[in-house]
Design a protein around this motif. Structure first.
Motif, PDB file in Angstrom:
ATOM      1  N   ALA A 267       4.852  10.704   0.597  1.00 30.03           N
ATOM      2  CA  ALA A 267       3.555  10.001  -0.007  1.00 30.03           C
ATOM      3  C   ALA A 267       3.531   8.397   0.534  1.00 30.03           C
ATOM      4  CB  ALA A 267       3.207  10.421  -1.213  1.00 30.03           C
ATOM      5  N   ALA A 268       4.572   7.870   0.352  1.00 31.57           N
ATOM      6  CA  ALA A 268       4.608   6.412   0.753  1.00 31.57           C
ATOM      7  C   ALA A 268       4.371   6.104   2.156  1.00 31.57           C
ATOM      8  CB  ALA A 268       5.864   5.568   0.104  1.00 31.57           C
TER       9      ALA A 268
ATOM     10  N   ALA B  69      -2.661   3.147   6.326  1.00 32.05           N
ATOM     11  CA  ALA B  69      -2.943   1.604   6.009  1.00 32.05           C
ATOM     12  C   ALA B  69      -2.955   1.040   7.549  1.00 32.05           C
ATOM     13  CB  ALA B  69      -2.146   0.908   5.148  1.00 32.05           C
TER      14      ALA B  69
ATOM     15  N   ALA C 216       1.848   4.934  -3.715  1.00 35.17           N
ATOM     16  CA  ALA C 216       1.937   6.381  -3.729  1.00 35.17           C
ATOM     17  C   ALA C 216       2.470   6.785  -5.188  1.00 35.17           C
ATOM     18  CB  ALA C 216       2.980   6.714  -2.582  1.00 35.17           C
TER      19      ALA C 216
ATOM     20  N   GLN D 207       2.867   8.155   4.229  1.00 34.46           N
ATOM     21  CA  GLN D 207       1.640   8.582   4.415  1.00 34.46           C
ATOM     22  C   GLN D 207       0.814   7.346   4.252  1.00 34.46           C
ATOM     23  OE1 GLN D 207       0.490  11.595   5.797  1.00 34.46           O
ATOM     24  NE2 GLN D 207      -1.699  11.339   5.536  1.00 34.46           N
ATOM     25  N   ASN D 208       1.016   6.789   3.270  1.00 34.28           N
ATOM     26  CA  ASN D 208       0.225   5.697   2.861  1.00 34.28           C
ATOM     27  C   ASN D 208       0.199   4.617   3.814  1.00 34.28           C
ATOM     28  OD1 ASN D 208      -0.962   6.834   0.596  1.00 34.28           O
ATOM     29  ND2 ASN D 208      -0.099   5.183  -1.014  1.00 34.28           N
TER      30      ASN D 208
ATOM     31  N   LEU E 161       0.950  -1.237   0.092  1.00 36.57           N
ATOM     32  CA  LEU E 161      -0.239   0.162  -0.015  1.00 36.57           C
ATOM     33  C   LEU E 161       0.815   1.231   0.004  1.00 36.57           C
ATOM     34  CD1 LEU E 161      -2.923  -1.209   2.401  1.00 36.57           C
ATOM     35  CD2 LEU E 161      -2.976  -0.903   0.032  1.00 36.57           C
ATOM     36  N   ALA E 162       2.090   1.283   0.549  1.00 32.53           N
ATOM     37  CA  ALA E 162       3.015   2.418   0.619  1.00 32.53           C
ATOM     38  C   ALA E 162       3.249   2.646  -0.767  1.00 32.53           C
ATOM     39  CB  ALA E 162       4.252   2.081   1.488  1.00 32.53           C
TER      40      ALA E 162
END
Length: 176
Positions: free
Chosen positions: A105-106, A113, A11, A108-109, A7-8
């Motif tokens: 962004a990664a 999650a 991004a 944050q993801n 999920l990361a």
């Protein structure tokens, strides 16, 4: 763990790359080696600041405790192998900035999650200040730039998020 990393990696990133590398620091031995290397590097900085022996000891003990006690400890690294090498410094800096922002962004993801799965977590930026020590402690490739530690775990029963001050949006937003 694999699901969170996947999920990361959803991004956005420059040039359709995935410039992030993650290290799951699972063994007590690896954590100790990392904590020792980071403490040695930080101690030098703190001594340069002329911090007292007691302050240094307290700061290093707190940091070591965080690394050793986190149920899950990940190291996020930035890898610039897909970055374009521009002939001028202005574009080289902009290129690097794009990759750095994509790491944000990664992460944050990953944290969002983790939260969806009932985990609590936070980022520790200390590796940015001692990249060579972290790279050596974990035997990482030379093109992996250690950036953030991600500490994850299940929150204690009844634990809530720390209150944050209200956001004064008018101070942060300009309309034209």
């Amino acid at each position: 763990m694999r699901e969170l990393i996947a999920l990361a990696c959803a991004a956005p990133a420059p040039h359709h790359s995935r410039p992030w590398r993650f290290v799951h620091i699972a063994s007590a031995e690896a954590r100790e080696t990392l904590a020792d290397a980071m403490a040695d590097a930080w101690r030098v900085d703190l001594e340069r600041e002329e911090r007292s022996v007691h302050q240094i000891a307290a700061l290093l003990a707190r940091s070591r405790s965080q690394l050793m006690e986190a149920p899950v400890l990940l190291l996020a690294c930035l890898c610039l192998d897909k970055a374009r090498v521009w002939p001028d410094s202005r574009r080289r800096v902009a290129e690097r900035d794009m990759f750095v922002q994509s790491l944000g962004a990664a992460l944050q993801n990953l944290l969002l999650a983790a939260g969806e799965r009932g985990l609590a977590g936070y980022l520790k930026g200390a590796p940015l200040f001692c990249q060579d020590a972290v790279r050596a402690a974990l035997d990482l490739p030379p093109d992996w730039a250690p950036a953030f530690l991600v500490l994850l775990g299940y929150p204690r029963a009844g634990a809530g998020l720390a209150a944050r001050p209200a956001v004064a949006v008018q101070d942060l937003l300009v309309e034209r």
